[in-house]
Design a protein around this motif. Structure first.
Motif, PDB file in Angstrom:
ATOM      1  N   VAL A 311      10.036  26.207-111.368  1.00  0.00           N
ATOM      2  CA  VAL A 311      10.933  25.280-112.061  1.00  0.00           C
ATOM      3  C   VAL A 311      10.661  23.841-111.625  1.00  0.00           C
ATOM      4  N   MET A 312      10.494  23.628-110.331  1.00  0.00           N
ATOM      5  CA  MET A 312      10.212  22.281-109.836  1.00  0.00           C
ATOM      6  C   MET A 312       8.912  21.746-110.422  1.00  0.00           C
ATOM      7  N   MET A 313       7.882  22.597-110.464  1.00  0.00           N
ATOM      8  CA  MET A 313       6.605  22.161-111.008  1.00  0.00           C
ATOM      9  C   MET A 313       6.708  21.832-112.496  1.00  0.00           C
ATOM     10  N   LEU A 314       7.425  22.656-113.240  1.00  0.00           N
ATOM     11  CA  LEU A 314       7.539  22.438-114.670  1.00  0.00           C
ATOM     12  C   LEU A 314       8.210  21.110-114.990  1.00  0.00           C
ATOM     13  N   PHE A 315       9.235  20.759-114.220  1.00  0.00           N
ATOM     14  CA  PHE A 315      10.022  19.567-114.546  1.00  0.00           C
ATOM     15  C   PHE A 315       9.531  18.295-113.841  1.00  0.00           C
ATOM     16  N   LEU A 316       8.840  18.440-112.716  1.00  0.00           N
ATOM     17  CA  LEU A 316       8.538  17.257-111.914  1.00  0.00           C
ATOM     18  C   LEU A 316       7.056  16.964-111.727  1.00  0.00           C
ATOM     19  N   ALA A 318       4.483  16.532-113.771  1.00  0.00           N
ATOM     20  CA  ALA A 318       3.945  15.465-114.606  1.00  0.00           C
ATOM     21  C   ALA A 318       4.406  14.099-114.100  1.00  0.00           C
ATOM     22  N   LYS A 319       5.675  14.016-113.667  1.00  0.00           N
ATOM     23  CA  LYS A 319       6.178  12.754-113.102  1.00  0.00           C
ATOM     24  C   LYS A 319       5.429  12.407-111.826  1.00  0.00           C
ATOM     25  N   GLY A 320       5.125  13.444-111.026  1.00  0.00           N
ATOM     26  CA  GLY A 320       4.354  13.195-109.820  1.00  0.00           C
ATOM     27  C   GLY A 320       2.990  12.620-110.137  1.00  0.00           C
ATOM     28  N   GLY A 321       2.384  13.093-111.232  1.00  0.00           N
ATOM     29  CA  GLY A 321       1.104  12.545-111.648  1.00  0.00           C
ATOM     30  C   GLY A 321       1.213  11.097-112.089  1.00  0.00           C
ATOM     31  N   GLU A 322       2.296  10.770-112.795  1.00  0.00           N
ATOM     32  CA  GLU A 322       2.486   9.395-113.240  1.00  0.00           C
ATOM     33  C   GLU A 322       2.664   8.450-112.054  1.00  0.00           C
ATOM     34  N   VAL A 323       3.434   8.891-111.075  1.00  0.00           N
ATOM     35  CA  VAL A 323       3.630   8.065-109.877  1.00  0.00           C
ATOM     36  C   VAL A 323       2.313   7.868-109.146  1.00  0.00           C
ATOM     37  N   GLY A 368       8.483  23.588-103.497  1.00  0.00           N
ATOM     38  CA  GLY A 368       8.117  23.259-104.866  1.00  0.00           C
ATOM     39  C   GLY A 368       8.103  21.763-105.116  1.00  0.00           C
ATOM     40  N   LEU A 369       9.045  21.039-104.502  1.00  0.00           N
ATOM     41  CA  LEU A 369       9.063  19.584-104.631  1.00  0.00           C
ATOM     42  C   LEU A 369       7.786  18.986-104.046  1.00  0.00           C
ATOM     43  N   GLY A 370       7.358  19.482-102.892  1.00  0.00           N
ATOM     44  CA  GLY A 370       6.130  18.978-102.286  1.00  0.00           C
ATOM     45  C   GLY A 370       4.919  19.222-103.159  1.00  0.00           C
ATOM     46  N   LEU A 371       4.817  20.412-103.743  1.00  0.00           N
ATOM     47  CA  LEU A 371       3.708  20.699-104.652  1.00  0.00           C
ATOM     48  C   LEU A 371       3.732  19.769-105.863  1.00  0.00           C
ATOM     49  N   SER A 372       4.915  19.511-106.386  1.00  0.00           N
ATOM     50  CA  SER A 372       5.044  18.629-107.548  1.00  0.00           C
ATOM     51  C   SER A 372       4.540  17.224-107.235  1.00  0.00           C
ATOM     52  N   ILE A 373       4.687  16.798-106.003  1.00  0.00           N
ATOM     53  CA  ILE A 373       4.254  15.459-105.604  1.00  0.00           C
ATOM     54  C   ILE A 373       2.736  15.387-105.450  1.00  0.00           C
ATOM     55  N   LEU A 374       2.134  16.443-104.909  1.00  0.00           N
ATOM     56  CA  LEU A 374       0.737  16.333-104.477  1.00  0.00           C
ATOM     57  C   LEU A 374      -0.296  16.832-105.479  1.00  0.00           C
ATOM     58  N   VAL A 375       0.039  17.793-106.344  1.00  0.00           N
ATOM     59  CA  VAL A 375      -0.991  18.487-107.112  1.00  0.00           C
ATOM     60  C   VAL A 375      -1.735  17.563-108.071  1.00  0.00           C
ATOM     61  N   ALA A 376      -1.027  16.804-108.887  1.00  0.00           N
ATOM     62  CA  ALA A 376      -1.698  15.970-109.883  1.00  0.00           C
ATOM     63  C   ALA A 376      -2.526  14.850-109.242  1.00  0.00           C
ATOM     64  N   PRO A 377      -1.997  14.104-108.255  1.00  0.00           N
ATOM     65  CA  PRO A 377      -2.838  13.100-107.599  1.00  0.00           C
ATOM     66  C   PRO A 377      -4.075  13.696-106.932  1.00  0.00           C
ATOM     67  N   LEU A 378      -3.939  14.901-106.388  1.00  0.00           N
ATOM     68  CA  LEU A 378      -5.089  15.565-105.768  1.00  0.00           C
ATOM     69  C   LEU A 378      -6.191  15.787-106.793  1.00  0.00           C
ATOM     70  N   THR A 379      -5.840  16.322-107.942  1.00  0.00           N
ATOM     71  CA  THR A 379      -6.846  16.605-108.954  1.00  0.00           C
ATOM     72  C   THR A 379      -7.450  15.331-109.513  1.00  0.00           C
ATOM     73  N   ALA A 380      -6.609  14.335-109.764  1.00  0.00           N
ATOM     74  CA  ALA A 380      -7.119  13.065-110.265  1.00  0.00           C
ATOM     75  C   ALA A 380      -8.109  12.454-109.275  1.00  0.00           C
ATOM     76  N   THR A 381      -7.840  12.606-107.984  1.00  0.00           N
ATOM     77  CA  THR A 381      -8.729  12.061-106.959  1.00  0.00           C
ATOM     78  C   THR A 381     -10.063  12.787-106.959  1.00  0.00           C
ATOM     79  N   VAL A 382     -10.024  14.117-107.067  1.00  0.00           N
ATOM     80  CA  VAL A 382     -11.262  14.898-107.100  1.00  0.00           C
ATOM     81  C   VAL A 382     -12.117  14.488-108.292  1.00  0.00           C
ATOM     82  N   LEU A 383     -11.504  14.366-109.465  1.00  0.00           N
ATOM     83  CA  LEU A 383     -12.259  14.025-110.667  1.00  0.00           C
ATOM     84  C   LEU A 383     -12.771  12.591-110.632  1.00  0.00           C
ATOM     85  N   ALA A 384     -11.938  11.658-110.162  1.00  0.00           N
ATOM     86  CA  ALA A 384     -12.340  10.261-110.134  1.00  0.00           C
ATOM     87  C   ALA A 384     -13.457  10.017-109.131  1.00  0.00           C
TER      88      ALA A 384
END
Length: 519
Positions: A311-316, A318-323, A368-384
């Motif tokens: 639930v945390m990942m579903l709702f948060l 994407a916001k973590g990625g934007e931040v 779940g909150l911690g995963l929501s914060i870290l997952v998207a920036p992690l992937t963006a960093t790997v790709l960039a």
């Protein structure tokens, strides 16, 4: 091929095939950890055999996923996807019919091979089939439908194990596989990469598999092998790992591009991935067993216990990625693992007689909150951190590292905390080891945050301001490369699959690290 539109009948069928394909591995992954206690009781399995039931799949998947992506590029993504789906379904049949731990472990290894063929195709088909303007929307739809499956997965899986049989958790893949293969074969256009190398890094894949297999075998069988043999096998695994690095350095068609690791950003992100996803795999392996062995939960409740993470990942997420895209990856990739560590610390005290709402719910929610914060920036960093032409390889490496981390953690931690044999059936014995294991996971997560703080760098403001007006900028401070769905990226399986980035605005399109929470 110009590409098909998402809103057409063919577009909807292509998306359905991709969702069903990843959904097979999703449901399987949700159930395995939930089913371990029942499997152990039914097949009279030891704790070491339960570890192999989990790790056999991970071993084959982590070792072969990059090769699976290459096969799709070379021989046709639909063809390899369909072969993977059928292979996975037949291996699931073997799992459901297994009469001994050894048979189930062998079937799980075969499932991992099928998964390595299946998982890279799910998103690479979307990337190659849809027209460019519809790809991001298709990935979003795939992600949303996958999120729904994630939410109902623990309920369906737990219900099957508790009220039918753990065997049906595997046998359910047969009708799913048949429908998926039929839709893909009749409705998904074939695509391949005409410029893909004609040769495959078979030696590299063999050495990678051997290194992981030796280390996993040594760690799981520590009690029966003894310290001397265990150390010798681990050292041999290291030697094989070095040989793998040498082969990749010298090969004209390497499975892993060695030059990627010349980037400190890429290397640091993967080191952080190894620590975080090792802890992720171990946390839910131990927590699910603790809930059933010590707290007396049935498979259904044990499966639903981790639902707050989803639930945390579903709702948060994407916001973590934007931040992360706005402030840079360093802070989210530091704070996220530390928040996960706090959630794990809250779970260390879960014991007999505790209430779910006061002892389990807070910990899994914070995790779940911690995963929501870290997952998207992690992937963006790997790709960039990777050149555009190697985006698929970079994300594939990150996936393999995540799975290998889970594999090694689940293999090593039971021995480290003194658990073996039938301890998973003894509440007092398992409870004693559980607390120590969770503390170790918390330390690994905190270590991931430290690695990010010390080694990850934010983009330079001058690099961003130098971009032409209107140019999208990646988290690395460079013009966006439109990484919508890297060809080698996979997102099925429970062992952690970092998301993906769309332009400069990061979105999590892989919820598998949470899907895997129940695995």
């Amino acid at each position: 091929m110009a590409g098909i539109e998402l809103g057409t009948r063919t577009g909807r069928l292509v998306l359905t095939a991709a969702v069903l394909g990843s959904g097979m591995a999703l449901l399987d992954g949700t159930v395995v950890n939930v089913a371990l206690v029942r499997i152990g009781e039914d097949l009279d399995a030891s704790l070491e055999e339960l570890q192999w039931i989990t790790n056999g799949y991970l071993l084959a998947l982590a070792s072969l996923i990059l090769l699976g992506g290459s096969l799709g590029d070379r021989f046709g993504r639909r063809r390899v996807f369909v072969i993977g789906v059928i292979w996975f379904a037949l291996a699931s049949l073997a799992c459901g019919l297994a009469q001994s731990p050894g048979q189930l472990i062998a079937a799980r290894l075969l499932q991992g091979v099928g998964g390595a063929l299946l998982t890279p195709g799910s998103l690479s088909i979307i990337q190659s089939v849809f027209r460019e303007g519809d790809r991001a929307k298709a990935i979003g739809a795939w992600s949303g439908l996958g999120g729904i499956a994630t939410a109902i997965g623990p309920f369906v899986g737990g219900w099957l194990v508790q009220y039918a049989s753990w065997r049906w958790a595997f046998l359910l893949n047969l009708p799913l596989g048949a429908v998926t293969a039929w839709i893909a074969q009749t409705s998904v256009p074939e695509t391949l990469d005409e410029s893909a190398p004609r040769q495959f890094d078979i030696l590299g894949a063999t050495l990678a598999t051997l290194a992981l297999a030796l280390s996993t075998f040594a760690l799981i069988q520590y009690e029966s092998l003894g310290a001397g043999v265990t150390v010798a096998l681990v050292l041999l695994a290291l030697v094989v790992g070095v040989a793998f690095a040498v082969v990749e350095q010298r090969s004209s068609h390497p499975m892993v591009q060695p030059s990627l690791f010349r980037s400190r950003q890429f290397t640091a992100a993967n080191l952080m991935t190894l620590l975080v996803y090792a802890a992720l795999g171990a946390v839910f392996f131990f927590l699910t067993l603790q809930l059933q062995t010590v707290l007396g939960y049935g498979p259904l409740l044990a499966g639903l216990a981790s639902l707050p993470v989803t639930v945390m990942m579903l709702f948060l997420a994407a916001k973590g990625g934007e931040v992360g895209a706005r402030i840079g990856p360093r802070l989210p990739m530091t704070i996220g693992p530390i928040v996960c560590a706090i959630g794990t610390w809250l779970l260390t005290g879960v014991g007999a007689g505790d209430s779910y709402w006061t002892s389990v719910f807070p910990g899994v929610t914070v995790f779940g909150l911690g995963l929501s914060i870290l997952v998207a920036p992690l992937t963006a960093t790997v790709l960039a951190a990777a050149p555009d032409r190697w985006a698929g390889i970079a994300s594939g490496v990150n996936n393999a590292v995540a799975r290998a981390g889970s594999l090694l953690a689940v293999a090593a931690l039971p021995a480290v905390v003194g658990l073996s044999g039938a301890d998973y059936q003894k509440p007092e014995a398992f409870d004693a080891g559980y607390g120590s294991a969770m503390w170790i996971c918390a330390v690994m997560l905190a270590g991931g945050g430290v690695v990010s703080w010390l080694l990850i760098r934010n983009p330079q403001p001058t690099a961003i301001s130098a971009a032409p007006p209107g140019t999208e900028v990646t988290p690395a401070g460079e013009p966006a490369q439109r990484h919508t769905a890297p060809a080698g990226w996979s997102c099925a399986g429970s062992e952690g699959c970092p998301g993906t980035a769309i332009g400069h605005a990061t979105r999590v399109t892989d919820i598998d690290e949470v899907r895997g929470s129940g695995r």
